[in-house]
Design a protein around this motif. Sequence first.
Motif, PDB file in Angstrom:
ATOM      1  N   PRO A 121       0.811  -1.223   0.000  1.00 48.89           N
ATOM      2  CA  PRO A 121       0.000   0.000   0.000  1.00 48.89           C
ATOM      3  C   PRO A 121       0.850   1.281   0.000  1.00 48.89           C
ATOM      4  CG  PRO A 121      -0.835  -1.567   1.616  1.00 48.89           C
ATOM      5  CD  PRO A 121       0.481  -2.100   1.140  1.00 48.89           C
ATOM      6  N   GLY A 122       2.102   1.168   0.370  1.00 42.84           N
ATOM      7  CA  GLY A 122       2.988   2.327   0.374  1.00 42.84           C
ATOM      8  C   GLY A 122       3.856   2.426  -0.873  1.00 42.84           C
ATOM      9  N   VAL A 123       3.594   1.554  -1.831  1.00 42.02           N
ATOM     10  CA  VAL A 123       4.405   1.546  -3.056  1.00 42.02           C
ATOM     11  C   VAL A 123       3.719   2.351  -4.150  1.00 42.02           C
ATOM     12  CG1 VAL A 123       5.166   0.058  -4.962  1.00 42.02           C
ATOM     13  CG2 VAL A 123       5.605  -0.622  -2.593  1.00 42.02           C
ATOM     14  N   THR A 124       4.474   3.217  -4.797  1.00 37.01           N
ATOM     15  CA  THR A 124       4.020   3.850  -6.034  1.00 37.01           C
ATOM     16  C   THR A 124       4.475   2.936  -7.168  1.00 37.01           C
ATOM     17  OG1 THR A 124       3.960   6.067  -5.157  1.00 37.01           O
ATOM     18  CG2 THR A 124       4.373   5.856  -7.529  1.00 37.01           C
ATOM     19  N   HIS A 125       3.536   2.601  -8.041  1.00 39.88           N
ATOM     20  CA  HIS A 125       3.784   1.510  -8.994  1.00 39.88           C
ATOM     21  C   HIS A 125       4.393   2.019 -10.287  1.00 39.88           C
ATOM     22  CE1 HIS A 125       1.863  -1.222  -6.210  1.00 39.88           C
ATOM     23  NE2 HIS A 125       0.955  -0.275  -6.006  1.00 39.88           N
ATOM     24  N   TRP A 126       5.704   2.062 -10.279  1.00 37.20           N
ATOM     25  CA  TRP A 126       6.446   2.570 -11.439  1.00 37.20           C
ATOM     26  C   TRP A 126       6.220   1.693 -12.677  1.00 37.20           C
ATOM     27  CZ3 TRP A 126      10.382   6.580 -11.838  1.00 37.20           C
ATOM     28  CH2 TRP A 126      10.434   7.411 -10.712  1.00 37.20           C
ATOM     29  N   GLN A 127       5.825   0.446 -12.499  1.00 44.63           N
ATOM     30  CA  GLN A 127       5.605  -0.442 -13.651  1.00 44.63           C
ATOM     31  C   GLN A 127       4.137  -0.444 -14.089  1.00 44.63           C
ATOM     32  OE1 GLN A 127       8.495  -1.160 -14.835  1.00 44.63           O
ATOM     33  NE2 GLN A 127       9.373  -0.399 -12.921  1.00 44.63           N
ATOM     34  N   HIS A 128       3.315   0.359 -13.457  1.00 51.34           N
ATOM     35  CA  HIS A 128       1.905   0.485 -13.838  1.00 51.34           C
ATOM     36  C   HIS A 128       1.828   1.091 -15.245  1.00 51.34           C
ATOM     37  CE1 HIS A 128      -2.287   1.745 -13.762  1.00 51.34           C
ATOM     38  NE2 HIS A 128      -2.453   1.264 -12.539  1.00 51.34           N
ATOM     39  N   PRO A 129       0.952   0.575 -16.095  1.00 50.93           N
ATOM     40  CA  PRO A 129       0.893   1.112 -17.465  1.00 50.93           C
ATOM     41  C   PRO A 129       0.454   2.570 -17.524  1.00 50.93           C
ATOM     42  CG  PRO A 129      -0.857  -0.503 -17.082  1.00 50.93           C
ATOM     43  CD  PRO A 129       0.064  -0.579 -15.915  1.00 50.93           C
ATOM     44  N   SER A 130      -0.148   3.082 -16.447  1.00 47.88           N
ATOM     45  CA  SER A 130      -0.555   4.491 -16.441  1.00 47.88           C
ATOM     46  C   SER A 130       0.373   5.360 -15.595  1.00 47.88           C
ATOM     47  CB  SER A 130      -2.010   4.610 -15.955  1.00 47.88           C
ATOM     48  OG  SER A 130      -2.862   3.906 -16.841  1.00 47.88           O
ATOM     49  N   PHE A 131       1.592   4.886 -15.394  1.00 48.45           N
ATOM     50  CA  PHE A 131       2.636   5.702 -14.757  1.00 48.45           C
ATOM     51  C   PHE A 131       3.254   6.561 -15.847  1.00 48.45           C
ATOM     52  CE2 PHE A 131       6.783   6.905 -13.333  1.00 48.45           C
ATOM     53  CZ  PHE A 131       6.727   7.006 -11.956  1.00 48.45           C
ATOM     54  N   PHE A 132       2.954   7.868 -15.814  1.00 48.16           N
ATOM     55  CA  PHE A 132       3.466   8.796 -16.834  1.00 48.16           C
ATOM     56  C   PHE A 132       4.315   9.907 -16.195  1.00 48.16           C
ATOM     57  CE2 PHE A 132      -0.759   7.392 -18.578  1.00 48.16           C
ATOM     58  CZ  PHE A 132      -0.289   6.682 -19.667  1.00 48.16           C
ATOM     59  N   ALA A 133       4.666   9.748 -14.925  1.00 47.34           N
ATOM     60  CA  ALA A 133       5.399  10.804 -14.211  1.00 47.34           C
ATOM     61  C   ALA A 133       6.900  10.724 -14.503  1.00 47.34           C
ATOM     62  CB  ALA A 133       5.155  10.675 -12.715  1.00 47.34           C
ATOM     63  N   TYR A 134       7.625  11.803 -14.166  1.00 45.23           N
ATOM     64  CA  TYR A 134       9.086  11.821 -14.301  1.00 45.23           C
ATOM     65  C   TYR A 134       9.465  11.297 -15.684  1.00 45.23           C
ATOM     66  CZ  TYR A 134       8.085  12.240  -9.401  1.00 45.23           C
ATOM     67  OH  TYR A 134       7.556  12.647  -8.218  1.00 45.23           O
ATOM     68  N   PHE A 135      10.486  10.430 -15.719  1.00 46.09           N
ATOM     69  CA  PHE A 135      10.693   9.602 -16.894  1.00 46.09           C
ATOM     70  C   PHE A 135      10.431   8.186 -16.450  1.00 46.09           C
ATOM     71  CE2 PHE A 135      13.553  13.063 -18.591  1.00 46.09           C
ATOM     72  CZ  PHE A 135      12.720  13.376 -19.658  1.00 46.09           C
ATOM     73  N   PRO A 136      10.081   7.308 -17.358  1.00 44.15           N
ATOM     74  CA  PRO A 136       9.845   5.933 -16.923  1.00 44.15           C
ATOM     75  C   PRO A 136      11.127   5.321 -16.366  1.00 44.15           C
ATOM     76  CG  PRO A 136       9.988   6.084 -19.328  1.00 44.15           C
ATOM     77  CD  PRO A 136       9.939   7.484 -18.803  1.00 44.15           C
ATOM     78  N   CYS A 137      10.959   4.378 -15.485  1.00 45.42           N
ATOM     79  CA  CYS A 137      12.081   3.599 -14.978  1.00 45.42           C
ATOM     80  C   CYS A 137      11.682   2.178 -15.310  1.00 45.42           C
ATOM     81  CB  CYS A 137      12.207   3.829 -13.481  1.00 45.42           C
ATOM     82  SG  CYS A 137      13.805   3.408 -12.857  1.00 45.42           S
ATOM     83  N   SER A 138      11.798   1.890 -16.594  1.00 45.21           N
ATOM     84  CA  SER A 138      11.124   0.691 -17.098  1.00 45.21           C
ATOM     85  C   SER A 138      11.929  -0.562 -16.827  1.00 45.21           C
ATOM     86  CB  SER A 138      10.841   0.846 -18.589  1.00 45.21           C
ATOM     87  OG  SER A 138      12.034   1.027 -19.298  1.00 45.21           O
ATOM     88  N   SER A 139      11.288  -1.434 -16.122  1.00 45.71           N
ATOM     89  CA  SER A 139      11.819  -2.741 -15.824  1.00 45.71           C
ATOM     90  C   SER A 139      11.342  -3.701 -16.916  1.00 45.71           C
ATOM     91  CB  SER A 139      11.269  -3.137 -14.463  1.00 45.71           C
ATOM     92  OG  SER A 139      11.788  -4.343 -14.039  1.00 45.71           O
ATOM     93  N   SER A 140      11.892  -4.897 -16.924  1.00 45.57           N
ATOM     94  CA  SER A 140      11.411  -5.918 -17.861  1.00 45.57           C
ATOM     95  C   SER A 140      11.761  -7.274 -17.292  1.00 45.57           C
ATOM     96  CB  SER A 140      12.076  -5.753 -19.236  1.00 45.57           C
ATOM     97  OG  SER A 140      13.446  -6.107 -19.160  1.00 45.57           O
ATOM     98  N   GLY A 141      11.090  -8.304 -17.780  1.00 41.90           N
ATOM     99  CA  GLY A 141      11.387  -9.662 -17.316  1.00 41.90           C
ATOM    100  C   GLY A 141      12.862 -10.010 -17.422  1.00 41.90           C
ATOM    101  N   PRO A 142      13.463  -9.861 -18.615  1.00 36.02           N
ATOM    102  CA  PRO A 142      14.893 -10.216 -18.710  1.00 36.02           C
ATOM    103  C   PRO A 142      15.776  -9.344 -17.818  1.00 36.02           C
ATOM    104  CG  PRO A 142      14.065  -9.279 -20.789  1.00 36.02           C
ATOM    105  CD  PRO A 142      12.869  -9.556 -19.921  1.00 36.02           C
ATOM    106  N   GLY A 143      15.376  -8.084 -17.602  1.00 39.27           N
ATOM    107  CA  GLY A 143      16.151  -7.216 -16.713  1.00 39.27           C
ATOM    108  C   GLY A 143      16.110  -7.719 -15.278  1.00 39.27           C
TER     109      GLY A 143
END
Lengths: 487, 487
Positions: A70-92
């Motif tokens: 509940p205290g996490v901001t979900h950077w991997q959420h598809p509607s995260f448009f803030a800052y620049f993305p910090c895009s994770s991926s499965g292989p990463g």
Amino acid sequence: MSEHMTPEEFRAHGKRVVDWIADYLTRVESYPVRSPSRPGEVRAALPGHPPEHGEPFDAVLADLEHTILPGVTHWQHPSFFAYFPCSSSGPGILGDLLSAGLGVQGMVWATSPACTELETVVVDWLAELLGLPTGFRTDSAGGGVIQDSASSASLVALLAALHRASGGKIATEGITGRYTVYVSSQTHSSLEKAGRIVGIGSNNVRVVEADPDTLAMDPAQLRALIGADVAAGAVPAMVCATVGTTSTTAIDPVAALGEVCREYGAWLHVDAAYAGVAAVCPELRWINEGVHEYADSYVTNPHKWLLTNFDCTVLWLADREPMIDALAILPEYLRNSATESGEVIDYRDWQVPLGRRFRALKLWSVLRWYGAEGLRAHIRRGVALAAEFADLVRADADFALLEHHPLGLVCFRPRWPGLSDADAGAATMAVLERLNDSGELYLSHTKVRGEVWLRLAIGGPATERGHVLDALAAIRRFTRAVRDGRS
Amino acid sequence: MSEHMTPEEFRAHGKRVVDWIADYLTRVESYPVRSPSRPGEVRAALPGHPPEHGEPFDAVLADLEHTILPGVTHWQHPSFFAYFPCSSSGPGILGDLLSAGLGVQGMVWATSPACTELETVVVDWLAELLGLPTGFRTDSAGGGVIQDSASSASLVALLAALHRASGGKIATEGITGRYTVYVSSQTHSSLEKAGRIVGIGSNNVRVVEADPDTLAMDPAQLRALIGADVAAGAVPAMVCATVGTTSTTAIDPVAALGEVCREYGAWLHVDAAYAGVAAVCPELRWINEGVHEYADSYVTNPHKWLLTNFDCTVLWLADREPMIDALAILPEYLRNSATESGEVIDYRDWQVPLGRRFRALKLWSVLRWYGAEGLRAHIRRGVALAAEFADLVRADADFALLEHHPLGLVCFRPRWPGLSDADAGAATMAVLERLNDSGELYLSHTKVRGEVWLRLAIGGPATERGHVLDALAAIRRFTRAVRDGRS
């Protein structure tokens, strides 16, 4: 007495964690993007004292779910448009897991040759993928290195620049004269922070005006400022050109700035933290115009738009010597025949800390899983979605658009007819607050020419056209709500 | 076109990676501890160019096995006795995996409240576990923060010290006078590196002589050196006391050095990178004598001896203000109501980089899995094994022992009757080379009073009594071989 986790216990718990993450990635869209947590809420829900007795790992997972999430901001959420993305991926993620599993510390070549050599290979690969100068590759006088962040990379570049500018004096005598660094009003704050850290002070991080239209650094202003500083006895150590500013993805004229650097013997550092990886697409390589001819160092973040989880910044140099001279110290316990042979790279001399994780594994995993064509497709999707969003905003009389949006970031704002700039700014911030409070999406803001603008940055792998259209619908809805509330 | 890895694909590949790591940990003892790889060997085995097309993840795992692993030095091998341990553990790996899976960037509180608040909780817990001053806890004027390494933490401490010493002037004006820092001949090289980075130069990192017996910093020498420097116009910014030096785990007299710091208004930084975590055992808390009364900052590495994978350093301060004042810069796009309320911590102002991973998860996982009693048991096992090894060496007339071995490190050397110091050193290095070439174990070396000594550092979770006894047998065997080869 608590025992170590055996490999078989690790196997069982590890699979539960993998399941948890797979489930998390599946359901991430169901969470509010920005955590609604209030200050102190997570902390208050955790025990005030550490446990005396060991606990089962499932207890950690349960608390993760109920207390941490509940205290996490979900950077991997598809509607995260803030800052620049910090895009994770499965292989990463899996590359990072392999690094944790091996538990290797690659401070020098000898402490794990593969940690150093795979890093050399993947940063050379990435230089090739981005069409960067061959002089940045490790078989030249230059070379690349993975850092934790563009802040740290720019700090290292500045240390190399100061070393060169002082003829090596700073390493022994410290700063004894006035050294200056040049940025624009749009440059990332990490450059001012670096200026403080290296001991030249904020006053000597000189701010060149940006062109009011393009928000790019003005070479004429740079020349005038350097000229005046030199006349006053300063030594111009470095100019930082930005390819894709944080605020609006403005692109400084690297070649024209580079000419000024040549005139004054200053180091040209190019901060392409966000935008640089876009050059994986040949049609976007124009962003790096001038880099080949003029850049002494260049930084970009695969952890922003290139699907490699944070942290993974790559710094390249055209000449690695000044950096190594600035940073190398060899204590007895690190002496070894490989280092003395001169045949190997010891990356500890390419960074501030001594120790280093095996971060090359995650970049390697990403480059191999996607291949060049997969990476290009990812960047192109982001650019196309941003262009479509911009087209829709442009067509809407209720909004103003910042026409410069070459990549994944679009800046725009509601129009507030009849309001002063200050009131309009407050109204725009009210829209932003309602948007972000809703949990439906997450945007950030910036100020341009005194006006508040909203930033919508596209780049996460889960973001699809529908999310962008939904974002626009929400923006319109909350703008109306604020407008109605005011009337 | 390559696609993103779906959650279901991640689930499948992730379990294969977990299996791979569990198998690796099971068989780690079967590998040569130190990689036999020659310079360039791994690099030559990898493709010269990045892949155009995506590849299956199994191809990455296959190359990991065949190409990367032969170039890996196995830090988790039970016979890894070099440097200090960088001990990983199952819960540590899984905490890191959770961090990668969530993909959170915790630069400020608002970008993920739980990332900041869990960090505050675990560093407060750790301060309590180690019996550190209550003034280091976040509900006081001080506080703790996770950094990537002790190098970076000492750099941050030095920046805070310089800020205080200059009355804040350095942040704006840069270094305009002579600021000095005091270390001993045994202090870690990262302090000299930090001195270079902050612009005071190596010349102003003043080296105080160590007591020839204890190898601890001599307070009388410190007082004399500071006094002379101050008389010559220098401002003494910081003294670094070491609790457990890298070379021999020498322990500086913190209280006596602290007295000198008080006299001259200098910041006292305590570098307990390796040894600090041992204070989880009450019977070992004597190592921190003087810390309560005198330390302005203190650093220790859970990633060394406390089972948390690299990177996880904790830095505590008695007063967080000078650090925040030295490092805080607030650009528009990071402005948010939580920061402005003053109710939250923004850890970006407690470190050099802006971005930060959710590293608290791994420390939390470790503290909970082991509990205080599990951590104490781990440290005690290491201390007991080191004591037993030292007893065996002491009883062997062929070897000399450095009697100071309060923790997990034992320094010793073969005796070479009739040889000059230089020849004896070369002979000891020949033994070391043969030992490490054998792949059976991995040791490192140091120089003490001009003599070469071997370092055997115990601390990995897999190391058992048998491995230590085997190490001694190998040391005896290779010493005999070198001796026979010389005669």
